[in-house]
Write a protein that holds these residues in place. Sequence first.
Motif, short mmCIF file in Angstrom:
data_model
loop_
_atom_site.label_atom_id
_atom_site.label_comp_id
_atom_site.label_asym_id
_atom_site.label_seq_id
_atom_site.Cartn_x
_atom_site.Cartn_y
_atom_site.Cartn_z
N UNK A 76 0.82 -1.22 0.00
CA UNK A 76 0.00 0.00 0.00
C UNK A 76 0.85 1.27 0.00
N UNK A 77 2.13 1.11 -0.39
CA UNK A 77 3.05 2.24 -0.50
C UNK A 77 3.42 2.84 0.86
N UNK A 78 3.13 2.06 1.91
CA UNK A 78 3.61 2.50 3.22
C UNK A 78 4.97 1.86 3.46
N UNK A 79 5.68 2.37 4.49
CA UNK A 79 6.98 1.80 4.85
C UNK A 79 6.90 1.31 6.29
N UNK A 80 7.40 0.07 6.52
CA UNK A 80 7.50 -0.44 7.89
C UNK A 80 8.90 -0.19 8.40
N UNK A 81 8.99 0.15 9.67
CA UNK A 81 10.29 0.45 10.28
C UNK A 81 10.65 -0.57 11.34
N UNK A 82 11.96 -0.61 11.70
CA UNK A 82 12.44 -1.48 12.76
C UNK A 82 12.36 -0.81 14.13
N UNK A 83 11.84 0.41 14.12
CA UNK A 83 11.85 1.16 15.38
C UNK A 83 10.69 2.15 15.39
N UNK A 84 10.53 2.80 16.50
CA UNK A 84 9.36 3.66 16.70
C UNK A 84 9.37 4.86 15.75
#
Lengths: 389, 468
Positions: free
Chosen positions: A282-290
């Motif tokens: 969905x063109x979002x980005x997941x991160x490894x941190x807050x």
Amino acid sequence: MTAAPPQAVLTAYSDARDEQVAARQIAESLIHPHLGFVLFFCSIEYDLDRLAGALNGEFQNLPLCGCTSAGEITARGYDRNTLVAIGFDARFFSAGHHLIEHMDGFGLLDAQQLTDGLLTQCRERARNLTPNEDNTFVLTLLDGLSVNEEIVIATLNAALGSIPSFGGSAGDDYRLAQTYVYCDGRFYSDAAIVVMISTVLDFEVFSTHHLHPSTPKLVVTAADAERRVVHELDAEPAALAYARLVGVPVEQLDDVVFARYPLAVRINDHYYARAIQKANRDMSLSFYCAVENGIVLTAMRNASLHDNLTSTLDDIESRLGPPWVVIGCDCCLRRAELEADDEIPQASALLRQHRVVGFCTYGEQYNGMHINHTLTGVVIGRKMGVDDG
Amino acid sequence: MGDAKNDSDNARQSPWDLHEARLMAENARLRRICDALIERVEGSGMAPTAPYAAFQHSVVLAQQVRERTQALRETNRQLMAEIEERRRVEQRLREATDKAEQANLSKTKFVAAVSHDLMQPLNAARLFTSALQEDSDERASPMLNHIDTALRDLESLITTLSDASKLDAGVVSAETMAFPLSQLLDVLAEEFRQMAALKGLRFRYVPTSLVVRSDPQLLSRIMRNLLSNAIRYTDRGTVLLGCRRRGAEVEVWVADTGIGIGEDQIDSIFQEFKRGKRAVEYHERGLGLGLSIVEKISRILEHPLSVTSRENQGSRFLLRLPVTTLSQARQQAMAQSSEEPSALTGLRVWVVDNDRAICAGMRTLLEQWGCQVVAAESLPELRQQVDVGVAGAHVLIMDYHLDPDTDDGLTVAGRINAARSEPLPVIMLTADREQELKQRCATHGYMLLYKPVKPMKLKLALQHVLVG
């Protein structure tokens, strides 16, 4: 105080595919009459139940803690599909450990009780020292996909006071499915292990990275803080905005791109990398941190990882002397960057030279902060003035 | 159909409409960014319960810790720098102390030089007075006595200053030998008996036959100081000089019935320039160095000195010396020299002194004793008067410090004796109390007399030389 014998810290690794064989090889290298505590990191490739059973069988009642990884650092340097372990001599180290089973419920009271309990354990097991805040450090191993690292670490740090702490988030070889920590005979997820180690040897907890800020900045305009997902950057779909910033087609966003073009938040005068885990459909980005709505992300440039690592460890070793071991929690994106640049052999040589043993993480912890793109760890050196010459 | 309609709609839009639409979109986007930032700014003061806030809170804490650690490190560095600075100051202080010590030493040298130069004319004056006294009429005699006393006081002041500066400089060392204590005390007793008599005081002397180990010169200075103090500060009664054996030691007492010392001052009387309150009333000219010199010398000699005193009742100084024995040979030599001194009449004496006044004074004095005197201011001048190689003579009185840039007295005496088949006994005169000169004289077998020479001493020396 006599010089530390060679077995003050022992390290061992096995690339055997079979869990029993791997466990046995590790045990054969590490077990001696004064072995007091074992720390290990393992590939997610292993059958964890079988591995837990095998380790239990080999080490019996010895305290044993560990976690899964996104790659290991063994005596060979950067490694994969291995089991690597560190054995601590009880004459020089006193260790206590505690399992936090439910990370989301971890409060300050729990942190205080946990700290007291660990100090008590350390004191009970100490042979040649009195554990205090000057000769003690804390190692944290956390489920790397729990999204609770920040709260747990910050809470724990409040209770630890001036005891230095560091650690890493467990990995699963980029599957991003499930990561595990190990404690007392079995693997757990959504859990954290806190290990407290007191030692008569000199040590220094450190964290280093090779990133420098450049000019472009992006504002997070829509984010899911609970899941570490950024939907929009500068009011555009996050992946699109990021891809345009780094000059890469959005469909080509991968670990190597994330590694080469990190983003960081600036807090006061310092920059803290916010590592991107993946680009979602969905063109979002997941991160490894807050992450959070309204934070400003600065594009970072990568300087020489090799030079940064060399100067950091040389500097510490100028104070502590040659290390017995460096326990390293190395961000998985650093490895991705080195692999993309074909620099793994040189980096491995450097890690070997400095006796670094550890694992590739989904995030590092350093004195209460959950951070990314760093090598964070502890250098355990020789007691000054004892072993020189 | 619908697509065609849309196309035609788009086609109908003017470039201005498109531009406006783009600006509107951009405006909306910027407003979104603004909103996000506003939300963030407004939420930043909240308690860190959310993950990012927890992270930010930890970062700020860690930064504070880092800053404080940095501040501590800086403080530590400053402290180290201060310690280093203090070390440097100490070093400079040491250097200053060294310099001060150097200055003190050169002051001592200066005082010694000045004393020496003052002693020369003083010496001459005393010789003249002494000669005058020998044959003065009754009218002149008291005046001569006054002159002599004044000169003696002056001499004693100069000697005191010179002694004090030498003692301070640490250049005085003891040259101990075994000798009968009476040899020294008898002479002193005689001298001070006369002084006591002048003040109408009784002087008691309890002699001893014990032999002591000491430096006669230094011991004599102690005793002189104590005795002259005793007489100076006593108006009536007795001054006692006595000896008493105490095991391996002999106690020498100097006791008086004088003004005494107050209890509150007894500890400070040995300090330099410290004089008892009443002592000041009694003796205006004193420097307050006498007892400090006594104390310093007694330390150099390792003769313990003690004092007991009661105000208005008197003082008692007590010096303890080690007792020893003389060898047989030495005793014999002493016996010989203590024989009745032969008359000096007809004694042929050569005097070499670059100070014309001293030459003249010597000649007057020696001739009064019946000596035949040849006095010269230098060796060439002596040679003009006599053939030094063969002319008959009994003794050579030689001044050590001759004119600058000429040979010293030792060398000149050596020249004279080298020319003679039988060397002349030599009495070396000097105001220079250097240890080295003392030793050089001893090596040559010359007798050493310090200026200002007292007539009695000179007489004894001449007698001694003749006997030897």
